[in-house]
Motif scaffolding. Structure first.
Motif, PDB file in Angstrom:
ATOM      1  N   LYS A 279       0.854  -1.183   0.000  1.00  0.00           N
ATOM      2  CA  LYS A 279       0.000   0.000   0.000  1.00  0.00           C
ATOM      3  C   LYS A 279       0.887   1.229   0.000  1.00  0.00           C
ATOM      4  O   LYS A 279       1.735   1.399   0.889  1.00  0.00           O
ATOM      5  N   GLN A 284      -3.070   3.652  -2.556  1.00  0.00           N
ATOM      6  CA  GLN A 284      -3.337   2.644  -3.576  1.00  0.00           C
ATOM      7  C   GLN A 284      -2.753   1.304  -3.146  1.00  0.00           C
ATOM      8  O   GLN A 284      -1.611   1.211  -2.701  1.00  0.00           O
ATOM      9  N   THR A 285      -3.531   0.239  -3.301  1.00  0.00           N
ATOM     10  CA  THR A 285      -3.114  -1.105  -2.897  1.00  0.00           C
ATOM     11  C   THR A 285      -2.672  -1.911  -4.117  1.00  0.00           C
ATOM     12  O   THR A 285      -3.350  -1.916  -5.148  1.00  0.00           O
ATOM     13  N   HIS A 286      -1.542  -2.596  -3.985  1.00  0.00           N
ATOM     14  CA  HIS A 286      -0.989  -3.422  -5.056  1.00  0.00           C
ATOM     15  C   HIS A 286      -0.954  -4.874  -4.582  1.00  0.00           C
ATOM     16  O   HIS A 286      -0.319  -5.186  -3.570  1.00  0.00           O
ATOM     17  N   ARG A 287      -1.606  -5.766  -5.320  1.00  0.00           N
ATOM     18  CA  ARG A 287      -1.639  -7.196  -4.992  1.00  0.00           C
ATOM     19  C   ARG A 287      -0.530  -7.875  -5.801  1.00  0.00           C
ATOM     20  O   ARG A 287      -0.581  -7.890  -7.034  1.00  0.00           O
ATOM     21  N   LEU A 288       0.465  -8.437  -5.117  1.00  0.00           N
ATOM     22  CA  LEU A 288       1.647  -8.924  -5.817  1.00  0.00           C
ATOM     23  C   LEU A 288       1.581 -10.418  -6.129  1.00  0.00           C
ATOM     24  O   LEU A 288       1.359 -10.797  -7.264  1.00  0.00           O
ATOM     25  N   LYS A 318       8.733   0.155  -9.000  1.00  0.00           N
ATOM     26  CA  LYS A 318       7.292  -0.056  -9.062  1.00  0.00           C
ATOM     27  C   LYS A 318       6.971  -1.412  -8.430  1.00  0.00           C
ATOM     28  O   LYS A 318       7.664  -2.397  -8.700  1.00  0.00           O
ATOM     29  N   GLU A 320       4.823  -3.792  -8.971  1.00  0.00           N
ATOM     30  CA  GLU A 320       4.606  -4.911  -9.883  1.00  0.00           C
ATOM     31  C   GLU A 320       5.895  -5.374 -10.558  1.00  0.00           C
ATOM     32  O   GLU A 320       5.981  -6.525 -11.021  1.00  0.00           O
TER      33      GLU A 320
END
Length: 479
Positions: A279, A284-288, A318, A320
């Motif tokens: 986060k 913004q949340t990033h699901r890896l 980044k 991702e």
């Protein structure tokens, strides 16, 4: 201390002729300082001495002369392992001379932004992982520090467009003054190195020097699951990003759901796969990726991965872009390193586990049926925290080194049936070979043989690396 250029024509004493001392001596000599290098070891143990003398650098070996530190000494640069009780350091501090480590020297030479990583456990794995993540993200990292490459040997060659990633020990950090990373991470704190620091207060304050000069332009990465980290956070001037495997965090990396939540649902018949999440400061949340897809086994390596993600993003990557490195990274030598499978038994080298917490973390990485090879330098620990492991997870113990009988006693009280003692303390190589043979006799197909000493190596070996290499050779020679 000042920039190394300011010591032209001044007397600089370098204590300890290891690789870092060798590089420091050359850096100051190149800048016109009057350099004196001193080491207690004899000449045959200091092959670098001749090269320094050929450059015109004075090298004094075999002890610390009484007149080594004088009133006209401008700076002392010490090997991190030399205690502050050593006579030359005591004298320098009494006179008021700056005493620093090579990390401080490297900082004054470095133009690249610095990410510094410290902690009681996981430093090398996390530092190496961050380097691979930044490489995968298209950045230009250089990994150095306690991991093997002295910082000051590369610092002057780095550009502002690069990123240096430093593994930093408490020994190194205690000897810093102006050192200021842009990103700094404290992974965890466990009781260790008290023979050097004298107290937990000094140990923690040495670690905390990593953050001492940071500002709101900088980012501190802390473990939300560690008591010391949480207590330290309000005192820091840097922005704090967190990592946690037990709870969601406002900014940083975490698991969703946590392992505890996943295990609870599993008991109800529902399967959940914890994901590594990030986060950012914008919310913004990033699901890896799922935790089980990480390249390294063990729940503690999930913590290392979460820390590495947070550090790498703080350095400009980044989220991702980190996924490939999270999957492909297979670890570092001597840190839960898979060695070989023989007769259905898997052998792992975790020689870097030089304290009890590191060994407990390694034991937690396997479901059970472990033959543990442990023991080493006696630092006064009682090892009672291993009792629950000997009762439930470890099926056999092979104990060696100075602490062998202490470990044996704890294992016997815990009811462990299979316990073997290696009494050979005069021949380290034979002792390890005997330990491997004893473990082989205990192990059945499906079992794990784990070298995870929970102790420093210096009672029998010059380093944990030597201990690990001998173990691997013994395992590969099994017939």
């Amino acid at each position: 201390m000042n920039h190394p250029d300011a010591y032209q024509g001044k007397r600089v004493v370098v204590l300890g002729l290891a690789r870092s001392g060798f590089d420091v001596a050359k850096r100051f000599h190149e800048r016109g300082a009057e350099v004196i290098v001193n080491d207690k070891k004899d000449r045959e143990q200091c092959p670098e001495a001749s090269e320094l003398e050929a450059l015109g650098i004075c090298v004094v070996l075999g002890g610390h002369p009484d007149d080594l530190i004088t009133s006209d000494t401008a700076l002392v640069v010490k090997n991190p392992g030399i205690p502050y009780s050593a006579p030359p350091i005591v004298e320098a501090l009494r006179i008021g001379i700056d005493v620093v480590t090579e990390i401080e020297v490297g900082y004054h030479l470095c133009k690249a932004p610095i990410a510094g990583i410290t902690g009681s456990n996981g430093k090398t794995t996390t530092t190496t992982w961050v380097g691979q993540m930044l490489e995968a993200a298209g950045l230009d990292p250089v990994v150095a520090g306690n991991i093997g490459t002295p910082f000051n040997s590369v610092a002057g060659e780095l550009s502002e467009k690069q990123q240096v990633v430093l593994e930093l020990s408490s020994f190194q950090l205690k000897g810093t003054q102006a050192f200021k990373p842009h990103v700094a991470c404290l992974l965890n704190i466990a009781e260790t190195h008290l023979d050097y620091h004298g107290s937990m207060e000094d140990y923690i304050s040495s670690k905390a020097k990593l953050f001492a000069n940071m500002t709101t332009d900088d980012i501190a990465v802390l473990n939300a699951d560690d008591d010391v980290c949480r207590q330290m956070a309000p005192e820091l001037h840097a922005r704090v990003w967190w990592f946690s495997s037990k709870q969601a965090v406002e900014v940083g990396a975490y698991l969703e759901p946590t392992f505890v939540e996943a295990e609870s649902k599993a008991a109800e018949g529902e399967t959940l796969h914890p994901y590594l999440m990030f986060k950012d400061e914008e919310g913004q949340t990033h699901r890896l990726l799922p935790a089980h897809e990480l390249g390294l086994p063990g729940k503690f390596n999930v913590d290392n991965a979460l820390a590495a993600i947070t550090i790498a993003v703080a350095c400009g990557a980044k989220p991702e872009a980190l996924i490939s490195a999270l999957k492909s990274f297979k670890g570092v030598e001597h840190r839960l390193e898979f060695v070989r499978e023989f007769d259905g038994v898997r052998y792992f080298n975790n020689s870097k586990a030089t304290n009890t917490i590191a060994t407990q973390m390694a034991l937690d990485g396997f479901p059970g049926n472990i033959i543990l090879i442990a023991g080493g330098l006696d630092r006064g620990l009682d090892f009672k925290e291993f009792s629950s492991y000997f009762e439930k997870r470890v099926k056999g113990l092979v104990a060696l080194g100075e602490t062998r009988h202490i470990l044996e006693g704890v294992a016997r009280v815990a009811g462990l049936k299979q316990v073997k003692i290696v009494d050979n303390v005069d021949n380290a190589e034979l002792a390890i070979k005997e330990a491997v043979q004893e473990a082989k006799q205990m192990a059945l197909p499906g079992d794990i043989v784990l070298l995870s000493p929970a102790c420093a190596s210096w009672d029998m070996f010059p380093s944990y690396e030597t201990r690990g290499r001998i173990f691997k050779e013994a395992v590969h020679s099994l017939k």
